[in-house]
Design an enzyme around this catalytic site. Structure first.
Site, mmCIF file in Angstrom:
data_model
loop_
_atom_site.group_PDB
_atom_site.id
_atom_site.type_symbol
_atom_site.label_atom_id
_atom_site.label_comp_id
_atom_site.label_asym_id
_atom_site.label_seq_id
_atom_site.Cartn_x
_atom_site.Cartn_y
_atom_site.Cartn_z
ATOM 1 N N GLY A 16 31.495 -26.431 -35.778
ATOM 2 C CA GLY A 16 30.391 -26.824 -34.900
ATOM 3 C C GLY A 16 30.720 -26.472 -33.468
ATOM 4 O O GLY A 16 31.689 -25.771 -33.195
ATOM 5 N N LYS A 20 36.148 -28.139 -35.570
ATOM 6 C CA LYS A 20 35.957 -27.961 -37.017
ATOM 7 C C LYS A 20 35.473 -29.238 -37.701
ATOM 8 O O LYS A 20 35.741 -30.335 -37.233
ATOM 9 C CB LYS A 20 37.290 -27.546 -37.634
ATOM 10 N N ASP A 130 16.145 -31.885 -32.957
ATOM 11 C CA ASP A 130 16.793 -30.602 -33.288
ATOM 12 C C ASP A 130 16.747 -30.377 -34.802
ATOM 13 O O ASP A 130 17.725 -29.956 -35.409
ATOM 14 C CB ASP A 130 18.232 -30.602 -32.760
HETATM 15 P P1 ATP Z 1 25.892 -27.245 -33.924
HETATM 16 O O1 ATP Z 1 26.577 -26.080 -33.315
HETATM 17 O O2 ATP Z 1 24.887 -26.849 -35.001
HETATM 18 O O3 ATP Z 1 25.362 -28.264 -32.987
HETATM 19 P P2 ATP Z 1 27.739 -29.262 -34.598
HETATM 20 O O4 ATP Z 1 28.805 -29.185 -33.581
HETATM 21 O O5 ATP Z 1 26.760 -30.367 -34.443
HETATM 22 O O6 ATP Z 1 27.023 -27.887 -34.780
HETATM 23 P P3 ATP Z 1 27.636 -29.672 -37.336
HETATM 24 O O7 ATP Z 1 26.390 -28.842 -37.427
HETATM 25 O O8 ATP Z 1 27.463 -31.134 -37.481
HETATM 26 O O9 ATP Z 1 28.394 -29.370 -36.006
HETATM 27 O O10 ATP Z 1 28.698 -29.150 -38.412
HETATM 28 C C1 ATP Z 1 29.089 -27.789 -38.519
HETATM 29 C C2 ATP Z 1 29.138 -27.389 -39.996
HETATM 30 O O11 ATP Z 1 30.068 -28.222 -40.708
HETATM 31 C C3 ATP Z 1 27.807 -27.565 -40.710
HETATM 32 O O12 ATP Z 1 27.007 -26.432 -40.576
HETATM 33 C C4 ATP Z 1 28.257 -27.785 -42.165
HETATM 34 O O13 ATP Z 1 28.524 -26.556 -42.800
HETATM 35 C C5 ATP Z 1 29.572 -28.533 -42.004
HETATM 36 N N1 ATP Z 1 29.323 -29.995 -42.106
HETATM 37 C C6 ATP Z 1 28.964 -30.827 -41.101
HETATM 38 N N2 ATP Z 1 28.786 -32.088 -41.525
HETATM 39 C C7 ATP Z 1 29.023 -32.060 -42.855
HETATM 40 C C8 ATP Z 1 28.992 -33.059 -43.907
HETATM 41 N N3 ATP Z 1 28.667 -34.332 -43.634
HETATM 42 N N4 ATP Z 1 29.300 -32.673 -45.158
HETATM 43 C C9 ATP Z 1 29.597 -31.386 -45.431
HETATM 44 N N5 ATP Z 1 29.644 -30.408 -44.510
HETATM 45 C C10 ATP Z 1 29.376 -30.725 -43.235
#
Ligand code: ATP
Length: 273
Positions: A16, A20, A130
């Site tokens: 994200g 990670k 979002d």
């Molecule tokens: P973004 O850049 O979209 O804002 P972020 O920092 O909010 O990302 P997330 O989208 O929450 O991060 O998580 C990144 C990735 O990790 C997701 O696309 C998914 O593949 C994996 N992931 C996140 N949460 C989970 C979960 N609860 N169970 C399984 N995989 C997850």
């Protein structure tokens, strides 16, 4: 083996904005979780820090089968670890790509779950802001799990959820976020995004991405002009009822866009009423 609080960290599930997301297993109970590891160093500016704070703050208050559960927040010297329910079925995006597009029966179930989650949020006076395919995961039984509450916001009165901060991803963001300046109704913005998601489920691509002058939708202003002036097109296989529902949701003027309640009683979703 790397330990993190009472969990052992296994492979990386995804990456994200802040670091990670790892699979974790509770050393005593064997429960699998997803641990969003946020590097403290990545929280140097106020906007980023408040995004994480907001996500934790909102997730604490939520309990719904189609919204990711937050079990714990673990603080260490280097990381903030958000311990989340593990969505073992992967991303909805990949599920759609693997099938090219979803059969209506499959889409009805998943979309009803999304709307159930969004209705729960709005009733708690929270808007997600979002909603997009990348933020919809699946559990191992292929149920929708709504994630990523970094842009979520609270509003005070059900009749008055006016907001000012523009956020979200251009392809899923309602036109009023770009076209007009000033306040917008948060819940109506979520409805637009759900419309884009339903369209993508049923067609395998995003609506309004066929402007020859802006094929990738890179120019946001052109994209919004296109949305305001172009009639929605559907691939032939989409049923009349599904088209009717999409046409109620993807209405550029937010005052004429349908509400969550109208979606819930729409005949296309009658099997899941
Ligand atoms: P973004 O850049 O979209 O804002 P972020 O920092 O909010 O990302 P997330 O989208 O929450 O991060 O998580 C990144 C990735 O990790 C997701 O696309 C998914 O593949 C994996 N992931 C996140 N949460 C989970 C979960 N609860 N169970 C399984 N995989 C997850």
């Amino acid at each position: 083996m790397v330990g993190f609080g009472p969990y052992v960290l296994l492979h990386t599930l995804g990456e994200g904005e802040f670091g990670k997301v790892k699979l974790g297993v509770h050393t005593e109970f064997g429960v699998e979780v997803a641990i969003k590891l946020i590097r403290r160093g990545s929280l140097d500016d106020e906007v980023r820090a408040s995004k994480v704070e907001r996500e934790i703050d909102v997730l604490k208050t939520l309990r719904h089968p189609n919204i990711v559960r937050m079990f714990d927040v673990i603080d260490t010297e280097k990381y903030i670890g958000i311990v989340l329910e593990f969505a073992g079925g992967g991303e909805l995006f990949d599920h759609i790509l693997a099938n090219r597009y979803l059969k209506e029966k499959d889409a009805q179930k998943l979309f009803a779950q999304l709307i159930s989650g969004v209705d729960y949020l709005h009733k708690k006076h929270i808007v997600h802001r979002d909603l997009k395919l990348e933020n919809l995961l699946l559990d191992k039984h292929r149920n929708i799990i709504i994630t990523d509450f970094g842009f979520a916001n609270r509003f005070n009165h059900a009749s008055d959820d006016l907001m000012a901060t523009s956020c979200g991803s251009p392809c899923y963001a309602a036109p009023e976020l770009v076209v007009s300046e000033g306040l917008y109704v948060g819940s109506a913005v979520d409805i637009w995004s759900c419309g884009v998601i339903l369209y993508a489920m049923l067609s395998g691509y995003l609506p309004y991405d066929d402007d020859p002058n802006n094929p990738e939708g890179d120019n946001i202003n052109l994209l919004y002009k296109y949305i305001m002036t172009t009639k929605l097109n559907f691939p032939d296989h989409i049923s009349p009822l599904a088209r009717h529902l999409l046409q109620m949701m993807l209405v550029p003027n937010p005052e004429h866009r349908c509400t969550v309640q109208e979606i819930m009683v729409h005949p296309w979703l009658s099997a899941h009423a």
